[in-house]
Design a protein around this motif. Structure first.
Motif, PDB file in Angstrom:
ATOM      1  N   HIS A   1      36.760 -15.953  77.296  1.00 56.65           N
ATOM      2  CA  HIS A   1      35.348 -16.231  77.058  1.00 56.65           C
ATOM      3  C   HIS A   1      34.555 -14.979  76.808  1.00 56.65           C
ATOM      4  O   HIS A   1      34.721 -13.991  77.488  1.00 56.65           O
ATOM      5  N   CYS A   2      33.673 -15.049  75.850  1.00 53.34           N
ATOM      6  CA  CYS A   2      32.766 -13.940  75.643  1.00 53.34           C
ATOM      7  C   CYS A   2      31.693 -14.049  76.711  1.00 53.34           C
ATOM      8  O   CYS A   2      31.589 -15.068  77.381  1.00 53.34           O
ATOM      9  N   PRO A   3      30.857 -13.009  76.897  1.00 56.82           N
ATOM     10  CA  PRO A   3      29.911 -13.065  78.015  1.00 56.82           C
ATOM     11  C   PRO A   3      28.952 -14.245  77.949  1.00 56.82           C
ATOM     12  O   PRO A   3      28.417 -14.658  78.953  1.00 56.82           O
ATOM     13  N   HIS A   4      28.709 -14.788  76.798  1.00 58.20           N
ATOM     14  CA  HIS A   4      27.818 -15.941  76.721  1.00 58.20           C
ATOM     15  C   HIS A   4      28.528 -17.208  77.120  1.00 58.20           C
ATOM     16  O   HIS A   4      27.960 -18.272  77.092  1.00 58.20           O
ATOM     17  N   GLY A   5      29.803 -17.100  77.425  1.00 62.36           N
ATOM     18  CA  GLY A   5      30.531 -18.275  77.859  1.00 62.36           C
ATOM     19  C   GLY A   5      31.268 -18.965  76.726  1.00 62.36           C
ATOM     20  O   GLY A   5      31.942 -19.944  76.932  1.00 62.36           O
ATOM     21  N   ARG A   6      31.129 -18.452  75.519  1.00 59.79           N
ATOM     22  CA  ARG A   6      31.889 -19.058  74.422  1.00 59.79           C
ATOM     23  C   ARG A   6      33.328 -18.604  74.543  1.00 59.79           C
ATOM     24  O   ARG A   6      33.603 -17.500  74.976  1.00 59.79           O
ATOM     25  N   PRO A   7      34.243 -19.458  74.129  1.00 58.18           N
ATOM     26  CA  PRO A   7      35.629 -19.005  74.203  1.00 58.18           C
ATOM     27  C   PRO A   7      35.876 -17.880  73.213  1.00 58.18           C
ATOM     28  O   PRO A   7      35.247 -17.826  72.153  1.00 58.18           O
ATOM     29  N   THR A   8      36.770 -16.970  73.552  1.00 57.33           N
ATOM     30  CA  THR A   8      37.104 -15.909  72.603  1.00 57.33           C
ATOM     31  C   THR A   8      38.361 -16.257  71.818  1.00 57.33           C
ATOM     32  O   THR A   8      38.628 -15.671  70.800  1.00 57.33           O
ATOM     33  N   ALA A   9      39.134 -17.199  72.342  1.00 56.60           N
ATOM     34  CA  ALA A   9      40.392 -17.494  71.657  1.00 56.60           C
ATOM     35  C   ALA A   9      40.840 -18.911  71.933  1.00 56.60           C
ATOM     36  O   ALA A   9      40.455 -19.513  72.930  1.00 56.60           O
ATOM     37  N   MET A  10      41.621 -19.436  71.014  1.00 59.43           N
ATOM     38  CA  MET A  10      42.283 -20.699  71.307  1.00 59.43           C
ATOM     39  C   MET A  10      43.741 -20.562  70.894  1.00 59.43           C
ATOM     40  O   MET A  10      44.099 -19.759  70.036  1.00 59.43           O
ATOM     41  N   THR A  11      44.584 -21.333  71.560  1.00 56.43           N
ATOM     42  CA  THR A  11      46.004 -21.217  71.263  1.00 56.43           C
ATOM     43  C   THR A  11      46.526 -22.555  70.751  1.00 56.43           C
ATOM     44  O   THR A  11      46.159 -23.607  71.273  1.00 56.43           O
ATOM     45  N   LEU A  12      47.313 -22.482  69.722  1.00 53.37           N
ATOM     46  CA  LEU A  12      48.060 -23.660  69.291  1.00 53.37           C
ATOM     47  C   LEU A  12      49.478 -23.437  69.809  1.00 53.37           C
ATOM     48  O   LEU A  12      50.175 -22.516  69.360  1.00 53.37           O
ATOM     49  N   SER A  13      49.885 -24.230  70.757  1.00 54.25           N
ATOM     50  CA  SER A  13      51.194 -23.961  71.362  1.00 54.25           C
ATOM     51  C   SER A  13      52.295 -24.426  70.413  1.00 54.25           C
ATOM     52  O   SER A  13      52.087 -25.251  69.522  1.00 54.25           O
ATOM     53  N   ARG A  14      53.433 -23.882  70.658  1.00 60.56           N
ATOM     54  CA  ARG A  14      54.609 -24.263  69.872  1.00 60.56           C
ATOM     55  C   ARG A  14      54.781 -25.783  69.914  1.00 60.56           C
ATOM     56  O   ARG A  14      55.021 -26.427  68.902  1.00 60.56           O
ATOM     57  N   ASN A  15      54.609 -26.341  71.130  1.00 58.72           N
ATOM     58  CA  ASN A  15      54.751 -27.787  71.289  1.00 58.72           C
ATOM     59  C   ASN A  15      53.784 -28.561  70.411  1.00 58.72           C
ATOM     60  O   ASN A  15      54.164 -29.503  69.729  1.00 58.72           O
ATOM     61  N   GLU A  16      52.527 -28.132  70.450  1.00 59.62           N
ATOM     62  CA  GLU A  16      51.517 -28.821  69.647  1.00 59.62           C
ATOM     63  C   GLU A  16      51.854 -28.751  68.166  1.00 59.62           C
ATOM     64  O   GLU A  16      51.743 -29.730  67.431  1.00 59.62           O
ATOM     65  N   LEU A  17      52.238 -27.559  67.746  1.00 64.56           N
ATOM     66  CA  LEU A  17      52.571 -27.383  66.330  1.00 64.56           C
ATOM     67  C   LEU A  17      53.744 -28.274  65.950  1.00 64.56           C
ATOM     68  O   LEU A  17      53.699 -28.983  64.940  1.00 64.56           O
ATOM     69  N   ASP A  18      54.748 -28.237  66.786  1.00 61.75           N
ATOM     70  CA  ASP A  18      55.929 -29.045  66.494  1.00 61.75           C
ATOM     71  C   ASP A  18      55.566 -30.523  66.413  1.00 61.75           C
ATOM     72  O   ASP A  18      56.017 -31.247  65.535  1.00 61.75           O
ATOM     73  N   LYS A  19      54.694 -30.927  67.329  1.00 62.12           N
ATOM     74  CA  LYS A  19      54.285 -32.329  67.339  1.00 62.12           C
ATOM     75  C   LYS A  19      53.537 -32.675  66.049  1.00 62.12           C
ATOM     76  O   LYS A  19      53.808 -33.676  65.396  1.00 62.12           O
ATOM     77  N   GLN A  20      52.596 -31.791  65.686  1.00 66.89           N
ATOM     78  CA  GLN A  20      51.816 -31.995  64.470  1.00 66.89           C
ATOM     79  C   GLN A  20      52.696 -32.191  63.251  1.00 66.89           C
ATOM     80  O   GLN A  20      52.385 -32.956  62.359  1.00 66.89           O
ATOM     81  N   PHE A  21      53.767 -31.439  63.208  1.00 70.96           N
ATOM     82  CA  PHE A  21      54.609 -31.486  62.017  1.00 70.96           C
ATOM     83  C   PHE A  21      55.803 -32.418  62.173  1.00 70.96           C
ATOM     84  O   PHE A  21      56.753 -32.359  61.409  1.00 70.96           O
ATOM     85  N   GLY A  22      55.719 -33.220  63.203  1.00 75.11           N
ATOM     86  CA  GLY A  22      56.736 -34.245  63.355  1.00 75.11           C
ATOM     87  C   GLY A  22      58.110 -33.731  63.732  1.00 75.11           C
ATOM     88  O   GLY A  22      59.126 -34.361  63.481  1.00 75.11           O
ATOM     89  N   ARG A  23      58.125 -32.557  64.358  1.00 77.62           N
ATOM     90  CA  ARG A  23      59.421 -32.037  64.784  1.00 77.62           C
ATOM     91  C   ARG A  23      59.844 -32.592  66.138  1.00 77.62           C
ATOM     92  O   ARG A  23      60.972 -32.464  66.553  1.00 77.62           O
ATOM     93  N   LEU A  24      58.865 -33.119  66.858  1.00 74.38           N
ATOM     94  CA  LEU A  24      59.167 -33.688  68.175  1.00 74.38           C
ATOM     95  C   LEU A  24      58.916 -35.170  68.134  1.00 74.38           C
ATOM     96  O   LEU A  24      58.070 -35.643  67.392  1.00 74.38           O
ATOM     97  N   GLY A  25      59.541 -35.879  69.013  1.00 72.16           N
ATOM     98  CA  GLY A  25      59.388 -37.328  69.044  1.00 72.16           C
ATOM     99  C   GLY A  25      58.131 -37.819  69.627  1.00 72.16           C
ATOM    100  O   GLY A  25      57.132 -37.366  69.920  1.00 72.16           O
TER     101      GLY A  25
END
Ligand code: ADP
Ligand code: MG
Length: 639
Positions: free
Chosen positions: A615-639
């Motif tokens: 988070h930046c000092p104003h409370g906004r997030p500074t980063a977000m992560t797309l996990s391997r799992n999420e990516l795999d799910k998005q692309f239909g690599r996982l069931g």
């Protein structure tokens, strides 16, 4: 049963105290009411004198009509007024006052003395009221007009008295009220004294701009753009500052309705809309605007201090204000001189690079203008007419791999210092509380140099991390790093400050000088050294090295705005934290700024140094992560 409370009529004294509670909040409220009365009495010269911020003495001398001897007692009686008679008159109000409660309220909570003489009288008459105790009127010597003295405000309401702030702060409020009246009535002669020193002497001015010049100096006056329009009996006129002049709060916005200072959220919004795309997000334009409309079209009796009103046709007014300003701006070639501080593209080889947000603003403005404008005006709507964010700056980008560490610290703190938990002492509550629960977890990874990272949209860094891909907001992250860095520096008393060879003189109002001097120690800790230099001038002798690229006068004004933002009384820690936020935000790299590979590496390398990298000092997030799992799910690599 006797134990039930029974209904009884309140005494006049209690009624007046209740009214005072609504109308009289602090010395400045007294000053406002008395100024209003003098204006209503058609005075041409009004002198205000206050001692110790006004809690000790407020004296107003005017050369107005005065009060008839027979009416003197009525003047301090609640619901007694010379300004309206019937309820219908409430919708025809031409005067500042009309409720007949101000003098009664003030006299209830102070040692009050009024002397007055009408032009056809040979001598004056005096009335004293001691916290509500009225003494019989006495003849006295007195020039034509009215003199009112209010001593020991809140003498009999100790709780109110205790809530008063420092003399400097209270005087700041008095000075602001004085300014509002003086701007609403440029043709009247006004004088303001504090502790026997003249703070403002404003001779009658032929027009608003002349008065503005006296108050704010030539520098601002030259940046003011005259605006005017008239439609359906509503006249809007005044001055709006060039977008290069802006403030970090709305304190530079003055709105007057038929000579009365008012606050109106909807019209403030219209003003912001008019400047949209011209001033940076988070900055506020400066404007002095008058609305003139028939009193029937507005209800001024909706707020205890009459500072908010209700318009019969608010929407129409909103549209008129917006289009008055926009058509004025579009008829001028504003773009060439735009210098929006802090937002700069650093790569002159890509002149017209814009963020999607800027593009959107520009589109919107162009669409609006197409429906609205005469054909001639459209020549200003070439794609770059509003490219304020893209003004190419030759300002070179610092290559962190080649500069010496001292200079580099202007941009990125050295990687050396350890960021200990000591910083938790100053921890900002904001940061902790606003952390969204669904914030994706991410590895607070260790970044070896040479980590693969790229920049997208000149605003985001995309990097691989332990369990996926991370998208980082470059501004938010840098701001956070600087914030932590500065906070640690302050805790160890090591903010790098640079002495100015020639101190910078900054013209302010006396009230503003007082507010800054009040916070001198805090500013000192942040690396700003200031000195008093005459009643309305401040000398800046040192400033923090990390802010060396910014306009110093503007910086001090922004700090001032922060200090004057109303709210519950801030502690020293709050103020420090507020200013820390501001400084780190200003010093941080911006969105839209192209970064060199080394700079990206450096940013990432420092990411693990901060306590709360998400988070930046104003409370906004500074980063977000797309996990391997999420990516795999998005692309239909996982069931
Ligand atoms: P209001 O302004 O709402 O009428 P106030 O309590 O402020 O109520 O004042 C009461 C009355 O005293 C006014 O209506 C006006 O007639 C008279 N008065 C107050 N101040 C002055 C002044 N400076 N000069 C002349 N008359 C005044
Ligand atoms: Mg009044």
């Amino acid at each position: 049963m006797d134990s039930y409370p029974r209904i009884h009529q309140l005494s006049t004294s209690v009624i007046n105290k209740i009214a005072a509670g609504e109308v009289i909040e602090r010395p400045a409220s007294v000053v406002k009411e008395l100024l209003d009365n003098s204006v209503d009495a058609l005075a041409s010269r009004i002198e205000v004198e206050v001692v110790n911020g006004g809690s000790e003495l407020i004296r107003i001398v005017d050369d107005g009509e005065g009060i008839h001897a027979d009416d003197l007692l009525l003047a301090v009686t609640s619901h007694a007024t010379s300004k309206i008679t019937s309820a219908e008159d409430l919708f025809q109000v031409q005067t500042m006052g009309f409720r007949g409660e101000a003098l009664a309220s003030i006299a209830e909570v102070s040692h009050f003395r009024l002397r007055t003489r009408q032009a056809d009288q040979t001598s004056g008459i005096e009335l004293q009221v001691n916290v509500g105790e009225i003494s019989p009127p006495q003849p006295c010597g007195c020039p034509v007009g009215t003199i009112i003295e209010v001593k020991n405000l809140f003498a009999n309401t100790p709780v109110r008295r205790k809530f008063l702030k420092t003399k400097g702060t209270e005087f700041g409020h008095v000075s602001e009220q004085f300014l509002r009246t003086a701007l609403a009535h440029p043709r009247l002669h006004f004088v303001l004294r504090h502790n026997n020193k003249i703070v403002y002497e404003l001779p009658p001015a032929a027009s608003l701009i002349d008065r503005l010049r006296v108050f704010y100096g030539n520098a601002l006056a030259e940046k003011l753009i005259a605006v005017e329009s008239e439609a359906d009996g509503i006249r809007i006129w005044g001055f709006a500052a060039h977008p290069s002049e802006s403030k970090s709060t709305r304190k530079g916005q003055y709105l007057f309705l038929n000579g009365r200072w008012i606050q109106d959220r909807s019209l403030q919004h219209a003003l912001s809309e008019a400047y949209r795309g011209l001033v940076m997000v988070g900055r506020h334009p400066i404007a002095f605007l008058n609305l003139e409309l028939s009193p029937e079209l507005v209800d001024v009796n909706v707020h205890p201090q009459k500072s908010e009103v209700r318009f019969q046709n608010g929407q129409q007014l909103y549209r008129q204000l917006l289009s008055t300003l926009r058509s004025q701006f579009l008829s001028m070639e504003l773009d060439t001189s735009f210098q929006v501080s802090g937002m700069q593209s650093n790569d002159s080889t890509i002149p017209n690079e814009k963020s999607p947000e800027q593009r959107e603003m520009q589109m919107e403005l162009a669409t609006w203008a197409k429906d609205k404008l005469t054909p001639g005006a459209s020549k200003f709507l070439s794609p770059d007419a509003y490219s304020v964010f893209a003004s190419p700056e030759t300002d070179e980008m610092v290559d962190l791999s080649t500069v010496d560490p001292q200079t580099a610290s202007n941009y990125f703190p050295p990687t050396g210092p350890t960021f200990t938990k000591a910083s938790a002492e100053l921890a900002s509550d904001e940061t902790e509380n606003t952390q969204p629960e669904n914030q994706p977890a991410s590895a607070t990874g260790h970044y070896e140099t040479g980590y693969s990272v790229m920049q997208a949209l000149n605003s985001y860094l995309i990097a691989e991390c332990a369990d996926g891909v991370m998208i980082i907001d470059q501004h938010a992250l840098h701001e956070r790093i600087l914030y932590e860095y500065l906070r640690n520096r302050i805790l160890s008393d090591k903010v790098e400050s640079q002495k100015l060879l020639v101190p910078e003189t900054i013209e302010l109002s006396a009230g503003e000088v007082a507010v800054l001097l009040d916070q001198r120690e805090t500013l000192d800790q942040l690396g700003f050294e200031i000195e008093e230099f005459g009643k309305s001038t401040l000398l800046l002798t040192s400033y923090p090295v990390m802010l060396s690229k910014l306009d110093r006068t503007q910086l001090i004004r922004d700090i001032l705005d922060q200090l004057q933002t109303p709210g519950q009384k801030p502690t020293r820690r709050d103020i420090m934290d507020e200013l820390l936020h501001m400084m780190s935000c200003k010093a941080a790299i911006k969105a839209g700024q192209r970064l060199k590979p080394e700079e990206m590496q450096s940013l990432l390398a420092q990411r693990h140094l901060i306590d709360d990298a998400h988070h930046c000092p104003h409370g906004r997030p500074t980063a977000m992560t797309l996990s391997r799992n999420e990516l795999d799910k998005q692309f239909g690599r996982l069931g």
